[in-house]
Design a protein around this motif. Structure first.
Motif, PDB file in Angstrom:
ATOM      1  N   PRO A 100       0.401  -1.445   0.018  1.00  0.00           N
ATOM      2  CA  PRO A 100      -0.064   0.330   0.033  1.00  0.00           C
ATOM      3  C   PRO A 100       0.888   1.637   0.077  1.00  0.00           C
ATOM      4  O   PRO A 100       0.729   2.314  -0.801  1.00  0.00           O
ATOM      5  N   MET A 101       1.992   1.048   0.734  1.00  0.00           N
ATOM      6  CA  MET A 101       2.876   2.588   1.118  1.00  0.00           C
ATOM      7  C   MET A 101       3.623   3.091  -0.339  1.00  0.00           C
ATOM      8  O   MET A 101       3.962   3.500  -0.788  1.00  0.00           O
ATOM      9  N   LEU A 102       4.148   1.847  -1.640  1.00  0.00           N
ATOM     10  CA  LEU A 102       4.993   2.021  -2.240  1.00  0.00           C
ATOM     11  C   LEU A 102       4.507   1.592  -3.544  1.00  0.00           C
ATOM     12  O   LEU A 102       4.877   2.399  -4.752  1.00  0.00           O
ATOM     13  N   ALA A 103       3.318  -0.031  -4.103  1.00  0.00           N
ATOM     14  CA  ALA A 103       2.784   0.221  -5.136  1.00  0.00           C
ATOM     15  C   ALA A 103       2.094   1.503  -5.752  1.00  0.00           C
ATOM     16  O   ALA A 103       1.264   1.375  -6.274  1.00  0.00           O
ATOM     17  N   THR A 104       1.426   2.048  -4.919  1.00  0.00           N
ATOM     18  CA  THR A 104      -0.104   3.448  -4.759  1.00  0.00           C
ATOM     19  C   THR A 104       0.568   4.502  -5.400  1.00  0.00           C
ATOM     20  O   THR A 104      -0.050   5.396  -5.770  1.00  0.00           O
ATOM     21  N   SER A 105       1.944   4.145  -5.522  1.00  0.00           N
ATOM     22  CA  SER A 105       2.398   5.611  -6.537  1.00  0.00           C
ATOM     23  C   SER A 105       3.676   5.415  -7.499  1.00  0.00           C
ATOM     24  O   SER A 105       4.349   4.236  -7.534  1.00  0.00           O
ATOM     25  N   ALA A 106       3.987   6.069  -8.506  1.00  0.00           N
ATOM     26  CA  ALA A 106       4.595   5.606  -9.140  1.00  0.00           C
ATOM     27  C   ALA A 106       6.401   5.787  -8.719  1.00  0.00           C
ATOM     28  O   ALA A 106       5.688   6.531  -7.632  1.00  0.00           O
ATOM     29  N   LEU A 107       6.942   5.352  -8.905  1.00  0.00           N
ATOM     30  CA  LEU A 107       8.529   5.197  -8.277  1.00  0.00           C
ATOM     31  C   LEU A 107       9.291   6.344  -7.999  1.00  0.00           C
ATOM     32  O   LEU A 107       9.364   7.552  -7.104  1.00  0.00           O
ATOM     33  N   GLY A 108       9.028   7.795  -8.752  1.00  0.00           N
ATOM     34  CA  GLY A 108       9.736   8.682  -9.454  1.00  0.00           C
ATOM     35  C   GLY A 108       8.511   9.579  -8.095  1.00  0.00           C
ATOM     36  O   GLY A 108       9.684  10.634  -7.747  1.00  0.00           O
ATOM     37  N   ASN A 109       7.328   9.528  -8.006  1.00  0.00           N
ATOM     38  CA  ASN A 109       6.734  10.260  -7.158  1.00  0.00           C
ATOM     39  C   ASN A 109       7.040  10.355  -5.983  1.00  0.00           C
ATOM     40  O   ASN A 109       7.204  11.047  -4.913  1.00  0.00           O
ATOM     41  N   THR A 110       7.495   8.918  -5.636  1.00  0.00           N
ATOM     42  CA  THR A 110       7.589   8.679  -3.952  1.00  0.00           C
ATOM     43  C   THR A 110       9.087   8.795  -3.718  1.00  0.00           C
ATOM     44  O   THR A 110       9.494   9.272  -2.699  1.00  0.00           O
ATOM     45  N   LEU A 111       9.611   8.883  -4.819  1.00  0.00           N
ATOM     46  CA  LEU A 111      11.382   8.949  -4.918  1.00  0.00           C
ATOM     47  C   LEU A 111      11.573  11.064  -4.997  1.00  0.00           C
ATOM     48  O   LEU A 111      11.996  11.346  -3.531  1.00  0.00           O
ATOM     49  N   GLU A 112      10.773  11.766  -5.413  1.00  0.00           N
ATOM     50  CA  GLU A 112      10.533  13.071  -5.339  1.00  0.00           C
ATOM     51  C   GLU A 112       9.818  13.159  -3.500  1.00  0.00           C
ATOM     52  O   GLU A 112      10.475  14.040  -3.269  1.00  0.00           O
ATOM     53  N   ALA A 113       9.111  12.387  -3.625  1.00  0.00           N
ATOM     54  CA  ALA A 113       7.623  12.812  -2.311  1.00  0.00           C
ATOM     55  C   ALA A 113       9.657  11.977  -0.765  1.00  0.00           C
ATOM     56  O   ALA A 113       9.334  13.090  -0.163  1.00  0.00           O
ATOM     57  N   LEU A 114       9.981  11.542  -0.633  1.00  0.00           N
ATOM     58  CA  LEU A 114      11.348  11.715   0.120  1.00  0.00           C
ATOM     59  C   LEU A 114      12.261  12.456  -0.299  1.00  0.00           C
ATOM     60  O   LEU A 114      12.488  13.064   0.993  1.00  0.00           O
ATOM     61  N   ALA A 115      12.533  12.894  -1.121  1.00  0.00           N
ATOM     62  CA  ALA A 115      13.090  14.041  -1.546  1.00  0.00           C
ATOM     63  C   ALA A 115      12.587  15.547  -0.862  1.00  0.00           C
ATOM     64  O   ALA A 115      13.539  16.180  -0.207  1.00  0.00           O
ATOM     65  N   ARG A 116      11.605  15.214  -0.926  1.00  0.00           N
ATOM     66  CA  ARG A 116      10.662  16.220  -0.246  1.00  0.00           C
ATOM     67  C   ARG A 116      11.341  16.467   0.896  1.00  0.00           C
ATOM     68  O   ARG A 116      10.951  17.514   2.066  1.00  0.00           O
ATOM     69  N   LEU A 117      10.802  15.057   1.391  1.00  0.00           N
ATOM     70  CA  LEU A 117      10.847  15.237   3.640  1.00  0.00           C
ATOM     71  C   LEU A 117      12.061  15.082   3.933  1.00  0.00           C
ATOM     72  O   LEU A 117      12.993  14.545   4.972  1.00  0.00           O
ATOM     73  N   GLY A 118      13.346  15.228   2.697  1.00  0.00           N
ATOM     74  CA  GLY A 118      14.224  15.676   3.738  1.00  0.00           C
ATOM     75  C   GLY A 118      16.176  14.883   3.099  1.00  0.00           C
ATOM     76  O   GLY A 118      17.058  15.086   2.996  1.00  0.00           O
ATOM     77  N   VAL A 119      15.260  13.494   2.334  1.00  0.00           N
ATOM     78  CA  VAL A 119      16.428  12.712   1.495  1.00  0.00           C
ATOM     79  C   VAL A 119      17.019  13.579   0.508  1.00  0.00           C
ATOM     80  O   VAL A 119      16.457  14.353  -0.434  1.00  0.00           O
ATOM     81  N   PRO A 120      18.593  13.547   0.449  1.00  0.00           N
ATOM     82  CA  PRO A 120      19.048  14.441  -0.356  1.00  0.00           C
ATOM     83  C   PRO A 120      18.981  13.543  -1.846  1.00  0.00           C
ATOM     84  O   PRO A 120      18.903  12.604  -2.053  1.00  0.00           O
ATOM     85  N   VAL A 121      18.349  14.658  -2.803  1.00  0.00           N
ATOM     86  CA  VAL A 121      18.184  14.264  -4.279  1.00  0.00           C
ATOM     87  C   VAL A 121      19.184  13.010  -4.894  1.00  0.00           C
ATOM     88  O   VAL A 121      18.980  12.654  -5.382  1.00  0.00           O
ATOM     89  N   LYS A 122      20.426  13.583  -4.794  1.00  0.00           N
ATOM     90  CA  LYS A 122      21.593  13.512  -5.270  1.00  0.00           C
ATOM     91  C   LYS A 122      20.925  11.485  -4.737  1.00  0.00           C
ATOM     92  O   LYS A 122      20.950  10.577  -5.432  1.00  0.00           O
ATOM     93  N   LEU A 123      20.868  10.712  -3.142  1.00  0.00           N
ATOM     94  CA  LEU A 123      20.149   9.629  -3.725  1.00  0.00           C
ATOM     95  C   LEU A 123      18.814   9.552  -3.712  1.00  0.00           C
ATOM     96  O   LEU A 123      18.738   8.546  -4.957  1.00  0.00           O
ATOM     97  N   THR A 124      17.723   9.833  -3.665  1.00  0.00           N
ATOM     98  CA  THR A 124      16.997   9.324  -4.502  1.00  0.00           C
ATOM     99  C   THR A 124      17.320   9.459  -6.255  1.00  0.00           C
ATOM    100  O   THR A 124      16.316   8.098  -6.888  1.00  0.00           O
ATOM    101  N   GLN A 125      17.895   9.844  -6.745  1.00  0.00           N
ATOM    102  CA  GLN A 125      18.252   9.912  -7.970  1.00  0.00           C
ATOM    103  C   GLN A 125      18.774   8.511  -8.275  1.00  0.00           C
ATOM    104  O   GLN A 125      18.572   8.403  -9.585  1.00  0.00           O
TER     105      GLN A 125
END
Lengths: 308, 212
Positions: free
Chosen positions: A178-203
């Motif tokens: 429910p957490m990961l399969a309900t958004s595209a991976l790109g959106n999930t990672l962008e959301a993580l970046a907004r939450l403070g995970v460095p963009v370098k890592l999410t990319q």
């Protein structure tokens, strides 16, 4: 200090249980083999079966898809830490039920959920087998021994501990879909970046995920070529040598490709960040759901520590 | 073996996240900025390699490859392993979400040690490089097993038996991994020796004082 109660079981009872467990294991093994064979048959047409996609496969418009991805991730991650802090089997089992309800609400196809359950089954099965035999005996713990096999002492507390761990692991594993399969991976990672995970890592995660499929296909092709030349895996030096050469070749080809891909990315103006097309907008309902969900987690934890 | 959710005490799981984040930051700093996409792609190939199973009698084991990743990526190895384990957890549930930090430390720290050790030992002859490969192959698995045992034991004395069993289960993997790493180093030294000389993504390879 009270003497520990010793329960002696007749030999046939654990024998029966062992027989059933062995039967179950064989069945699981056969299922896996059949599943593997079936997957290999379809692998001819499909690109690759071993690496699943993390994309939207659920019916649109359900609760988890409408939930703002940032708030969803933060809430469920926090909730996962609350769940793994549980100590008692009752609340842990309740957490599994809550996760199962979440899976139903998200209308997730069962294959993904089952794969995750299978992913953790080996580790948990080992815990369930080993812990009853090895946990430290506290005064007052009842001990179960088997007539004829007195050197093995089973401590039911170990089994309870293993089951509690299993429930916690399953509760979090069920929430992953429910957490990961309900958004595209790109959106999930962008959301993580907004939450403070460095963009370098999410990319890097995004890029790595893209190329998993390419390298898995490459690996598949090389293994097909090896089989076509009569290679059979055995327990011997030759197999290890061949596997090492195969891996070495995989790395040579992959590393060559990394240079070409990087050149291509630079040629297209890559500046270290992929463009984002998604806009996040949190409504009051998103926050309300987060508060409700975390409250459930806190109530579980309170019940675990101070409850009945 | 990956640690699943619910095994580690919450303080340990959170502490490992924090420590893992620090080492990831260090590893990212040691990787040349332009090379991050390259390391990401290399991670994908390690991910695929770690799915390869090697038969062992009636059963089979999959390779852990911390030694190989360390040899090929040097200081960037921790970054690659953290990214790879994130994907494994997200895709397959290999390793729990809350145990991600612990799993990254368990595989990543041995990779850093192995990478450093391999560069120090490989010398100039192929035989020596192959021997160094065998050593770091075995050492990578041994260190990973040791960290796994310690992490499991952090759950209290009840986990001592499980920790001991986990250590013992890694012994055959150590032998296999030593052989595969040695053969692979031999292969690469014939086919593409530059992969062994300058780890991918470490433009600052010449910097001194690496703490692994």
């Amino acid at each position: 200090m009270t003497e520990p109660a010793v329960v002696v079981l007749p030999l046939w009872l654990p024998g029966l249980i062992l027989l059933l467990a062995a039967g179950g294991l064989v069945a699981v093994g056969l299922c896996r083999r059949w599943a593997g064979a079936a997957a290999e048959e379809t692998a001819e047409e499909e690109r690759d079966w071993s690496i699943p996609e993390l994309v939207v496969e659920t019916a649109p418009g359900n609760l988890f898809q409408r939930w703002d991805t940032r708030i969803k991730l933060a809430t469920l991650l926090g909730y996962a830490f609350l769940v793994v802090s549980l100590h008692r089997p009752g609340p842990a089992a309740a957490a599994v039920l809550i996760s199962a309800v979440a899976v139903l609400l998200a209308r997730i196809p069962s294959t993904g959920v089952l794969k995750r359950a299978a992913g953790i089954s080996g580790f948990l099965l080992m815990l369930a087998l080993i812990m009853p035999l090895t946990v430290r005996r506290h005064p007052g713990d009842p001990i179960v021994v088997i007539a004829g096999l007195e050197f093995l002492t089973f401590n039911p507390r170990g089994l309870t501990l293993a089951l509690t761990i299993g429930c916690k692991a399953l509760a979090v594993a069920l929430l992953m879909e429910p957490m990961l399969a309900t958004s595209a991976l790109g959106n999930t990672l962008e959301a993580l970046a907004r939450l403070g995970v460095p963009v370098k890592l999410t990319q890097m995660v995004l890029l790595s995920h893209r190329y998993l499929h390419v390298f898995a296909a490459e690996s598949q092709r090389m293994q097909t070529a090896m089989r076509a030349r009569g290679f059979k895996q055995r327990t011997d030096r030759r197999t290890l040598q061949t596997v090492a050469n195969f891996l070495g070749m995989l790395f040579v080809r992959s590393f060559d490709r990394t240079q070409r891909v990087q050149d291509a990315m630079l040629a297209r103006g890559f500046t270290g960040r992929f463009p984002v097309h998604h806009r996040f907008a949190a409504a009051p309902g998103d926050w309300l759901l987060a508060v409700a969900w975390l409250s459930v987690g806190v109530i579980l934890l309170l019940f675990d520590r101070f409850g009945l | 073996m990956h640690i699943s959710d619910g095994v580690l005490p919450t303080q340990v799981a959170v502490g490992c996240y924090v420590l893992g984040a620090v080492v990831v930051a260090w590893s990212t700093y040691r990787t040349r900025g332009d090379d991050l996409p390259k390391v990401a792609l290399a991670t994908a190939s390690f991910f695929v390699a770690s799915l390869v199973h090697v038969p062992l009698g009636p059963t089979s084991v999959h390779l852990l490859i911390p030694g190989i990743v360390g040899v090929l990526l040097g200081p960037s190895a921790f970054l690659a392993i953290a990214v790879g384990l994130t994907l494994q957890s997200m895709l397959f549930q290999f390793g729990g979400l809350t145990a991600l930090g612990a799993n990254a430390l368990m595989m990543g720290i041995p990779a850093l040690v192995c990478g450093r050790l391999f560069q120090a030992l490989r010398g100039s002859s192929r035989q020596r490089a192959v021997a160094a490969g065998a050593l770091v192959g075995a050492l990578g698995v041994a260190l990973a097993a040791l960290i796994l045992g310690l992490l499991l034991y952090s759950g209290g004395e009840d986990f001592l038996g499980v920790a001991q069993l986990a250590l013992a289960a890694h012994l055959p993997v150590m032998v296999i991994e030593a052989a595969v790493t040695a053969f692979m180093v031999g292969f690469l030294s014939r086919v593409k020796p530059e992969l062994l000389e300058l780890p991918l993504g470490s433009g600052r390879q010449d910097a001194l004082g690496v703490k692994a």
